[in-house]
Write an enzyme that holds these catalytic residues in place. Structure first.
Site, PDB file in Angstrom:
ATOM      1  N   LYS A   1      -5.577  -0.612  12.687  1.00  0.00           N
ATOM      2  CA  LYS A   1      -5.106  -1.144  11.398  1.00  0.00           C
ATOM      3  C   LYS A   1      -4.047  -0.193  10.825  1.00  0.00           C
ATOM      4  O   LYS A   1      -3.026  -0.622  10.290  1.00  0.00           O
ATOM      5  CB  LYS A   1      -6.301  -1.285  10.436  1.00  0.00           C
ATOM      6  CG  LYS A   1      -5.984  -1.999   9.134  1.00  0.00           C
ATOM      7  CD  LYS A   1      -5.530  -1.106   8.023  1.00  0.00           C
ATOM      8  CE  LYS A   1      -5.340  -1.861   6.722  1.00  0.00           C
ATOM      9  NZ  LYS A   1      -4.794  -1.026   5.654  1.00  0.00           N
TER      10      LYS A   1
ATOM     11  N   GLU B   1       0.865  -1.191   0.000  1.00  0.00           N
ATOM     12  CA  GLU B   1       0.000   0.000   0.000  1.00  0.00           C
ATOM     13  C   GLU B   1       0.897   1.234   0.000  1.00  0.00           C
ATOM     14  O   GLU B   1       1.472   1.602   1.029  1.00  0.00           O
ATOM     15  CB  GLU B   1      -0.892  -0.049   1.258  1.00  0.00           C
ATOM     16  CG  GLU B   1      -2.100   0.856   1.191  1.00  0.00           C
ATOM     17  CD  GLU B   1      -2.966   0.755   2.450  1.00  0.00           C
ATOM     18  OE1 GLU B   1      -2.972  -0.307   3.109  1.00  0.00           O
ATOM     19  OE2 GLU B   1      -3.618   1.757   2.766  1.00  0.00           O
TER      20      GLU B   1
ATOM     21  N   HIS C   1      -4.579   9.365  -0.874  1.00  0.00           N
ATOM     22  CA  HIS C   1      -4.787   7.989  -1.324  1.00  0.00           C
ATOM     23  C   HIS C   1      -5.064   7.937  -2.815  1.00  0.00           C
ATOM     24  O   HIS C   1      -4.557   7.087  -3.525  1.00  0.00           O
ATOM     25  CB  HIS C   1      -6.001   7.389  -0.592  1.00  0.00           C
ATOM     26  CG  HIS C   1      -5.610   6.686   0.658  1.00  0.00           C
ATOM     27  ND1 HIS C   1      -6.368   5.684   1.206  1.00  0.00           N
ATOM     28  CD2 HIS C   1      -4.549   6.826   1.473  1.00  0.00           C
ATOM     29  CE1 HIS C   1      -5.780   5.253   2.294  1.00  0.00           C
ATOM     30  NE2 HIS C   1      -4.684   5.935   2.485  1.00  0.00           N
TER      31      HIS C   1
ATOM     32  N   ASP D   1       7.418 -12.491  12.368  1.00  0.00           N
ATOM     33  CA  ASP D   1       6.104 -13.107  12.150  1.00  0.00           C
ATOM     34  C   ASP D   1       4.997 -12.062  12.374  1.00  0.00           C
ATOM     35  O   ASP D   1       4.625 -11.770  13.511  1.00  0.00           O
ATOM     36  CB  ASP D   1       5.976 -14.278  13.141  1.00  0.00           C
ATOM     37  CG  ASP D   1       4.669 -15.039  13.009  1.00  0.00           C
ATOM     38  OD1 ASP D   1       3.731 -14.516  12.387  1.00  0.00           O
ATOM     39  OD2 ASP D   1       4.607 -16.151  13.544  1.00  0.00           O
TER      40      ASP D   1
HETATM   41  C1  MEV Z   1      -5.553   2.645   5.533  1.00  0.00           C
HETATM   42  O1  MEV Z   1      -4.678   1.595   5.178  1.00  0.00           O
HETATM   43  C2  MEV Z   1      -5.365   3.013   6.977  1.00  0.00           C
HETATM   44  C3  MEV Z   1      -6.306   4.075   7.523  1.00  0.00           C
HETATM   45  O2  MEV Z   1      -7.652   3.689   7.295  1.00  0.00           O
HETATM   46  C4  MEV Z   1      -6.017   4.169   8.984  1.00  0.00           C
HETATM   47  C5  MEV Z   1      -6.984   5.040   9.752  1.00  0.00           C
HETATM   48  O3  MEV Z   1      -8.130   5.220   9.330  1.00  0.00           O
HETATM   49  O4  MEV Z   1      -6.560   5.544  10.818  1.00  0.00           O
HETATM   50  C6  MEV Z   1      -6.101   5.383   6.825  1.00  0.00           C
END
Ligand code: MEV
Length: 446
Positions: free
Chosen positions: A281, A87, A394, A297
């Protein structure tokens, strides 16, 4: 007519060519598939063989980009951090955050502890009080009889820290466990821990059988395995600055206003597990990329992080923010079990280079680097989310991927990027524009 279901026998014993022949028959264009799979084989047969040995039933290699983030100031040392991730905006965000914090003191990491955990789960039907009474004697024997396995680790400064007896009979009739803690120094220690645990189980069985107070059916070992939840193998990393140095982080926005919105962004994650999951995430975007690049890992790291995030019984964000009218502090406390010796770290040439690039860090230092990258990514994501929105950055990356996918020739790319500066990006929209502008895909791309 029902299709005949056929079992493929001995697949793993077949040669790579035989496996490829079998698998590509399942793909519509067998010849093309064969060509593509083979095109990803390493040109050096020895390297290819080595890569194949990392797994089982290997027929090709799956490439991921190996990126780097320069200017990463952590504990007053500058790193160039390797990141393996598909990404692109993640690397861009980490690089931007690293650069931003470089001139504001950088990241500060502190390892809280490095304790690992393993468990021998067993059923106990004999007298529990006798077991409790005799446990010190058993523990001594467990440690003694595992010495053959622990000797080398002890020499390196690690080994068994403790073995406790835990009673889980209120959760499952008869269920008890040997709860064992370890120090594995610079290795992740999975093999070491699991070998110790299996030896403990063997000693335990023999010891139990030799005690006249116990019955042959009184104890049954269920399983021996490390726990990936290592709350005491934890690192704390933070950045901090005065609010005035945050002025214009977004052009025209005062630092105090940015800090207020940033704090709100983190509070949303504290209030709502749906947001907390995405928030975390974003942290693992950075952590995992470093974990992969350094041959560790990432599944273990993720499992641990998410379990830790839910330790209060409610899933929560792993980062915290503290602000007042002068100050901004952003912190991550992450349990993360990493190794710098053993496993892939001694085998994969790119992993070896990652460790070299980082200056051969100790496991403790690497914990800080991985966590700091996670914090950098989380800072970048929350910063964008509470100000400009995430899609702007993005979509720029997304557009570049679409241009590649549709084969827009190099000399037309800038025009197309310029066109989409203030428009919604999609594959459909780019395709339409190509048609309108009569842009033909570069040769070799469908
Ligand atoms: C995308 O890979 C990660 C995000 O969604 C994290 C977040 O929303 O804090 C941009």
């Amino acid at each position: 007519m029902t299709e005949q279901i056929q079992l493929i026998n001995g697949f793993s014993k077949k040669s790579r060519e035989e496996k490829l022949a079998l698998v590509t028959q399942l793909i519509t264009d067998t010849d093309k598939a064969l060509e593509i799979y083979k095109s990803f084989h390493h040109p050096d047969p020895k390297t290819q063989e080595m890569i194949e040995e990392f797994s089982e039933n290997t027929i090709s290699n799956f490439h991921l980009p190996y990126s780097v983030v320069p200017n990463f100031l952590l504990n007053n040392k500058i790193y160039t951090v390797p990141m393996v991730i598909e990404e692109s905006s993640v690397v861009a965000a980490a690089a931007q955050s690293a650069k931003f914090w470089f001139s504001r003191g950088g990241f500060k990491a502190e390892v809280i502890d490095t304790e690992k955990i393993g468990q021998v789960h067993f059923l106990w039907h004999d007298d529990k009080n006798i077991l409790l009474q005799k446990f010190p004697e058993l523990k001594e024997r467990l440690i003694k009889e595992a010495f053959e396995i622990t000797e080398n680790m002890v020499r390196r400064g690690g080994g068994i820290l403790d073995i406790e007896l835990k009673d889980l009979t209120d959760r499952e009739p008869g269920l008890m466990q040997l709860y064992c803690t370890f120090e594995t120094v610079d290795s992740m220690g999975a093999n070491f821990i699991n070998s110790c645990l299996e030896r403990f189980a063997e000693t335990f069985r023999h010891w139990h059988a030799a005690q006249k107070e116990f019955t042959p059916e009184g104890m049954e070992v269920i399983m021996c395995i490390l726990s990936n939840l290592t709350p005491n193998c934890r690192v704390k990393v933070q950045v901090e600055t005065t609010l005035d140095t945050l002025d214009d982080i977004i052009p025209g926005m005062p630092g105090a206003e940015f800090a207020r919105r940033f704090r709100l962004g983190v509070h949303v994650a504290e209030a709502d597990p749906y947001r907390a999951t995405t928030h975390n995430k974003g942290i693992f975007n950075g952590v995992d990329a470093v974990v992969l690049a350094t041959g560790n890992d990432f599944r273990a790291v993720e499992a641990c992080g998410h379990a830790y995030a839910a330790r209060s019984g409610k899933y929560a964000p792993l980062t915290r923010v503290e602000t007042d009218e002068y100050y901004f502090r952003f912190m991550l406390e992450l349990p993360v079990a990493l190794g710098v010796v053993g496993g892939l770290t001694n085998l994969h040439p790119l992993v070896k280079l990652s460790h070299d690039l980082l200056g051969h860090p100790s496991a403790r230092e690497l914990m800080g680097i991985a966590a700091a990258t996670g914090l950098a990514n989380n800072f970048g994501a929350v910063k964008s989310l509470v100000t400009t929105g995430i899609q702007k950055g993005h979509m720029k990356m997304h557009l570049l991927n679409i241009l590649k996918q549709l084969g827009v020739p190099e000399d037309r790319k800038n025009e197309v990027v310029h066109y989409f500066k203030d428009k919604i990006v999609s594959v459909y929209a780019v395709r339409q524009l190509m048609e309108r502008w009569e842009v033909k895909p570069a040769t070799g791309i469908k």
